[in-house]
Design a protein around this motif. Sequence first.
Motif, PDB file in Angstrom:
ATOM      1  N   THR A   1       1.004  -1.346  -0.119  1.00 49.75           N
ATOM      2  CA  THR A   1       0.129   0.071   0.233  1.00 49.75           C
ATOM      3  C   THR A   1       0.645   1.304   0.107  1.00 49.75           C
ATOM      4  O   THR A   1       1.824   1.257   0.182  1.00 49.75           O
ATOM      5  CB  THR A   1      -1.314   0.006   1.421  1.00 49.75           C
ATOM      6  OG1 THR A   1      -0.211   0.004   2.536  1.00 49.75           O
ATOM      7  CG2 THR A   1      -2.000  -1.411   1.193  1.00 49.75           C
TER       8      THR A   1
ATOM      9  N   PHE B   1       0.311   4.052   1.714  1.00 51.13           N
ATOM     10  CA  PHE B   1       0.421   4.628   2.697  1.00 51.13           C
ATOM     11  C   PHE B   1       1.509   3.412   3.622  1.00 51.13           C
ATOM     12  O   PHE B   1       1.681   3.967   4.968  1.00 51.13           O
ATOM     13  CB  PHE B   1      -0.501   4.542   3.684  1.00 51.13           C
ATOM     14  CG  PHE B   1      -1.552   5.441   3.187  1.00 51.13           C
ATOM     15  CD1 PHE B   1      -0.969   7.262   3.380  1.00 51.13           C
ATOM     16  CD2 PHE B   1      -1.992   5.761   2.085  1.00 51.13           C
ATOM     17  CE1 PHE B   1      -1.467   8.663   2.744  1.00 51.13           C
ATOM     18  CE2 PHE B   1      -3.146   7.050   1.538  1.00 51.13           C
ATOM     19  CZ  PHE B   1      -2.429   7.873   1.896  1.00 51.13           C
TER      20      PHE B   1
ATOM     21  N   GLY C   1      -1.122  -2.069   7.533  1.00 52.44           N
ATOM     22  CA  GLY C   1      -2.174  -2.219   7.521  1.00 52.44           C
ATOM     23  C   GLY C   1      -1.490  -4.397   7.905  1.00 52.44           C
ATOM     24  O   GLY C   1      -0.097  -3.999   7.910  1.00 52.44           O
TER      25      GLY C   1
ATOM     26  N   ILE D   1      -6.321   1.222   1.812  1.00 53.71           N
ATOM     27  CA  ILE D   1      -5.967   1.393   3.191  1.00 53.71           C
ATOM     28  C   ILE D   1      -6.180  -0.239   3.404  1.00 53.71           C
ATOM     29  O   ILE D   1      -7.407  -0.684   3.978  1.00 53.71           O
ATOM     30  CB  ILE D   1      -7.045   2.051   3.738  1.00 53.71           C
ATOM     31  CG1 ILE D   1      -5.880   3.713   3.220  1.00 53.71           C
ATOM     32  CG2 ILE D   1      -6.342   2.042   5.145  1.00 53.71           C
ATOM     33  CD1 ILE D   1      -6.984   4.989   3.918  1.00 53.71           C
TER      34      ILE D   1
END
Length: 85
Positions: free
Chosen positions: A33, A35, A38, A76
Amino acid sequence: MTGGRASLVDDLRARAPDLRGRLAAEVALAPFTWFRVGGPAEALVSPADEDDLAYFLTNLPREISVTVIGVGSNLIVRDGGIRAW
């Protein structure tokens, strides 16, 4: 399907023995991902090509859900990860 996460991947391998791509249990999704957050996927399949994907999906039990990751730009993942069912 039998219980347990490792046995899920074992069951999927038994159902699709000719899968050419990668099939793994408890794979961290943060690296996939943008970001970098997770939890893990209960099972992660990285097919070799479109035919390999079609083969795997044809042999996947209906009760197991599929989440498409793509390049992870609009994804996300919660800390608890993604379960197959």
